[in-house]
Design a protein around this motif. Sequence first.
Motif, PDB file in Angstrom:
ATOM      1  N   ALA A 196      11.864 -35.038  37.938  1.00 42.87           N
ATOM      2  CA  ALA A 196      11.707 -36.489  38.003  1.00 42.87           C
ATOM      3  C   ALA A 196      11.452 -37.096  36.627  1.00 42.87           C
ATOM      4  CB  ALA A 196      10.568 -36.858  38.949  1.00 42.87           C
ATOM      5  N   ASN A 197      10.946 -36.282  35.687  1.00 43.44           N
ATOM      6  CA  ASN A 197      10.617 -36.780  34.347  1.00 43.44           C
ATOM      7  C   ASN A 197      11.642 -36.404  33.281  1.00 43.44           C
ATOM      8  OD1 ASN A 197       7.688 -38.056  34.068  1.00 43.44           O
ATOM      9  ND2 ASN A 197       7.610 -36.498  35.676  1.00 43.44           N
ATOM     10  N   ALA A 198      12.725 -35.743  33.668  1.00 43.95           N
ATOM     11  CA  ALA A 198      13.730 -35.306  32.698  1.00 43.95           C
ATOM     12  C   ALA A 198      14.615 -36.489  32.295  1.00 43.95           C
ATOM     13  CB  ALA A 198      14.573 -34.175  33.281  1.00 43.95           C
ATOM     14  N   VAL A 199      14.090 -37.322  31.405  1.00 41.09           N
ATOM     15  CA  VAL A 199      14.804 -38.528  30.962  1.00 41.09           C
ATOM     16  C   VAL A 199      16.016 -38.126  30.127  1.00 41.09           C
ATOM     17  CG1 VAL A 199      14.611 -40.658  29.635  1.00 41.09           C
ATOM     18  CG2 VAL A 199      12.662 -39.826  30.975  1.00 41.09           C
ATOM     19  N   PRO A 200      17.210 -38.621  30.464  1.00 39.57           N
ATOM     20  CA  PRO A 200      18.435 -38.247  29.736  1.00 39.57           C
ATOM     21  C   PRO A 200      18.334 -38.488  28.230  1.00 39.57           C
ATOM     22  CG  PRO A 200      18.983 -39.406  31.749  1.00 39.57           C
ATOM     23  CD  PRO A 200      17.493 -39.503  31.605  1.00 39.57           C
ATOM     24  N   ILE A 201      19.019 -37.660  27.487  1.00 39.51           N
ATOM     25  CA  ILE A 201      19.078 -37.604  26.026  1.00 39.51           C
ATOM     26  C   ILE A 201      17.831 -36.904  25.480  1.00 39.51           C
ATOM     27  CG2 ILE A 201      19.214 -38.841  23.839  1.00 39.51           C
ATOM     28  CD1 ILE A 201      20.817 -40.996  25.193  1.00 39.51           C
ATOM     29  N   LEU A 202      16.664 -37.377  25.886  1.00 37.45           N
ATOM     30  CA  LEU A 202      15.438 -36.771  25.372  1.00 37.45           C
ATOM     31  C   LEU A 202      15.206 -35.382  25.962  1.00 37.45           C
ATOM     32  CD1 LEU A 202      13.207 -37.524  23.394  1.00 37.45           C
ATOM     33  CD2 LEU A 202      11.863 -38.366  25.338  1.00 37.45           C
ATOM     34  N   PHE A 203      15.397 -35.245  27.288  1.00 37.15           N
ATOM     35  CA  PHE A 203      15.140 -33.970  27.951  1.00 37.15           C
ATOM     36  C   PHE A 203      16.397 -33.455  28.656  1.00 37.15           C
ATOM     37  CE2 PHE A 203      10.992 -36.120  27.922  1.00 37.15           C
ATOM     38  CZ  PHE A 203      10.252 -35.167  27.224  1.00 37.15           C
ATOM     39  N   ALA A 204      16.570 -32.139  28.637  1.00 41.52           N
ATOM     40  CA  ALA A 204      17.677 -31.516  29.342  1.00 41.52           C
ATOM     41  C   ALA A 204      17.419 -31.567  30.844  1.00 41.52           C
ATOM     42  CB  ALA A 204      17.842 -30.068  28.882  1.00 41.52           C
ATOM     43  N   PRO A 205      18.460 -31.648  31.669  1.00 45.82           N
ATOM     44  CA  PRO A 205      18.271 -31.640  33.123  1.00 45.82           C
ATOM     45  C   PRO A 205      17.546 -30.388  33.591  1.00 45.82           C
ATOM     46  CG  PRO A 205      20.512 -32.294  32.549  1.00 45.82           C
ATOM     47  CD  PRO A 205      19.873 -31.806  31.282  1.00 45.82           C
ATOM     48  N   VAL A 206      16.873 -30.499  34.715  1.00 48.19           N
ATOM     49  CA  VAL A 206      16.109 -29.392  35.301  1.00 48.19           C
ATOM     50  C   VAL A 206      16.896 -28.806  36.462  1.00 48.19           C
ATOM     51  CG1 VAL A 206      13.986 -28.790  36.526  1.00 48.19           C
ATOM     52  CG2 VAL A 206      13.910 -30.371  34.584  1.00 48.19           C
ATOM     53  N   ARG A 207      17.031 -27.503  36.495  1.00 56.11           N
ATOM     54  CA  ARG A 207      17.816 -26.828  37.538  1.00 56.11           C
ATOM     55  C   ARG A 207      16.924 -26.528  38.749  1.00 56.11           C
ATOM     56  NH1 ARG A 207      22.619 -23.738  37.253  1.00 56.11           N
ATOM     57  NH2 ARG A 207      23.115 -25.226  35.595  1.00 56.11           N
ATOM     58  N   ILE A 208      17.329 -27.029  39.918  1.00 53.06           N
ATOM     59  CA  ILE A 208      16.657 -26.740  41.185  1.00 53.06           C
ATOM     60  C   ILE A 208      17.725 -26.443  42.234  1.00 53.06           C
ATOM     61  CG2 ILE A 208      15.176 -27.612  43.038  1.00 53.06           C
ATOM     62  CD1 ILE A 208      13.724 -29.333  41.078  1.00 53.06           C
ATOM     63  N   ASP A 209      17.658 -25.256  42.811  1.00 53.00           N
ATOM     64  CA  ASP A 209      18.606 -24.849  43.851  1.00 53.00           C
ATOM     65  C   ASP A 209      20.057 -25.027  43.409  1.00 53.00           C
ATOM     66  OD1 ASP A 209      16.509 -24.197  45.538  1.00 53.00           O
ATOM     67  OD2 ASP A 209      16.458 -26.167  46.486  1.00 53.00           O
ATOM     68  N   GLY A 210      20.330 -24.652  42.164  1.00 52.64           N
ATOM     69  CA  GLY A 210      21.701 -24.697  41.667  1.00 52.64           C
ATOM     70  C   GLY A 210      22.178 -26.062  41.228  1.00 52.64           C
ATOM     71  N   ARG A 211      21.328 -27.061  41.265  1.00 56.27           N
ATOM     72  CA  ARG A 211      21.714 -28.416  40.854  1.00 56.27           C
ATOM     73  C   ARG A 211      20.978 -28.811  39.587  1.00 56.27           C
ATOM     74  NH1 ARG A 211      20.532 -32.002  46.048  1.00 56.27           N
ATOM     75  NH2 ARG A 211      18.601 -30.813  45.829  1.00 56.27           N
ATOM     76  N   ASP A 212      21.655 -29.576  38.731  1.00 58.29           N
ATOM     77  CA  ASP A 212      21.027 -30.133  37.534  1.00 58.29           C
ATOM     78  C   ASP A 212      20.479 -31.509  37.879  1.00 58.29           C
ATOM     79  OD1 ASP A 212      21.496 -28.035  35.688  1.00 58.29           O
ATOM     80  OD2 ASP A 212      23.595 -28.636  35.535  1.00 58.29           O
ATOM     81  N   LEU A 213      19.164 -31.658  37.749  1.00 60.14           N
ATOM     82  CA  LEU A 213      18.507 -32.906  38.127  1.00 60.14           C
ATOM     83  C   LEU A 213      17.894 -33.580  36.903  1.00 60.14           C
ATOM     84  CD1 LEU A 213      16.677 -31.796  41.405  1.00 60.14           C
ATOM     85  CD2 LEU A 213      19.001 -32.684  41.130  1.00 60.14           C
ATOM     86  N   MET A 214      17.890 -34.898  36.935  1.00 59.94           N
ATOM     87  CA  MET A 214      17.346 -35.687  35.832  1.00 59.94           C
ATOM     88  C   MET A 214      16.536 -36.842  36.407  1.00 59.94           C
ATOM     89  SD  MET A 214      20.819 -37.681  34.664  1.00 59.94           S
ATOM     90  CE  MET A 214      21.744 -38.663  35.859  1.00 59.94           C
TER      91      MET A 214
END
Length: 366
Positions: A196-214
């Motif tokens: 929920a806190n992976a703000v684009p550009i600053l942070f890379a997406p977080v992988r959960i259950d095979g999905r990249d989340l931002m």
Amino acid sequence: MKKKAGLCLAGGGITGAMYEVGALAAIEDAFHDFQACDFDVFVGSSAGSCVATALAGGIPAQRLYRALLSPTDDFFPLQRQHLLRLDLKEMQRVFRSAVGAARRMLGSVTSRPLEVDVWTELERFVDSLPAGLFSMDSFEDFFREFMQRRGLPRSFDDYARTLFLVASDLDGGQRVVFGSGEGAERAPLPRAIAAANAVPILFAPVRIDGRDLMASPIGEAAHADLALAEGCEMILIINPMVPVKSDPGERTIPTGHGTMTRVRDKGLLWVHSQSWRLASEARLVAGIENLQAANPEVAIHLVEPERDEVEMFMHSPMNFAARRVILEDGYTRTLRRLRNPESRLRRSLEELGLVPKERESVVPGP
């Protein structure tokens, strides 16, 4: 409270979370026998997910306020190193990709120099840029430890209140809702907060259950539909990210080169930020109006900072040093608003059964 109430907290980085805590601490201080953790449903996106999780776990906003106000209080000892840690795996990928792009460009130049498509070659380097500068892993570890030390459950189902955390699926292009409510997905709570806190550009997406989340944008009505679906009769939305309003005739814009007169004097990043804030605010207001029109029986309130607070909100969303100013401003302005007997927000909270504290020393404001 007599009616079921929901609290929706939007993002805004470190500075946004500071404003939210200050505003909620003011609500606690303005009414008898009330704490922000008394809401029935909590919805958090981006930085608001951290505040929502703490409140849903029973931590009063006043306690968070004191902890964040004092640098010596170790209740929530967040430091820069918990957020600004390079994503080494991503950097390794960037290096390999850039080397491959350089080899292909060199091959094209040497084999057919007159036929080289410069833009195609440059595009390979653009596609080699990292998915984010920093990793959320360190923050995830920090928040997991914070939850353990403060006795917060690490499973959504163990919370007495309904908690929703919102992220976005990078490849699916859709909202992802984690929580204990009906239809919400399950995930380890610290991991969901990281996503929920992976703000684009600053942070890379977080992988959960095979999905990249931002991190999810504010969206229409700040995801208040989630609280509405849970049967809330009153919904309070706090949005710290508003467009900045400055007077070009006065030097009010703080920059690294001194105080200037226009937003453009802060450069392209703040021109982009102002553009994003304008679009987000317009979408948020329209979404609330549509939601209110479709549900006239529900009281929906939006709490935001004043737009002319240029000095406060022209700081970077990651600015730790500005937190005291923003905390106190969020508290003071919200408290002044709640002391006004004509305030719609105050009247709505009174309808929930809350009894205001009267303080003659506080001058009612708009």
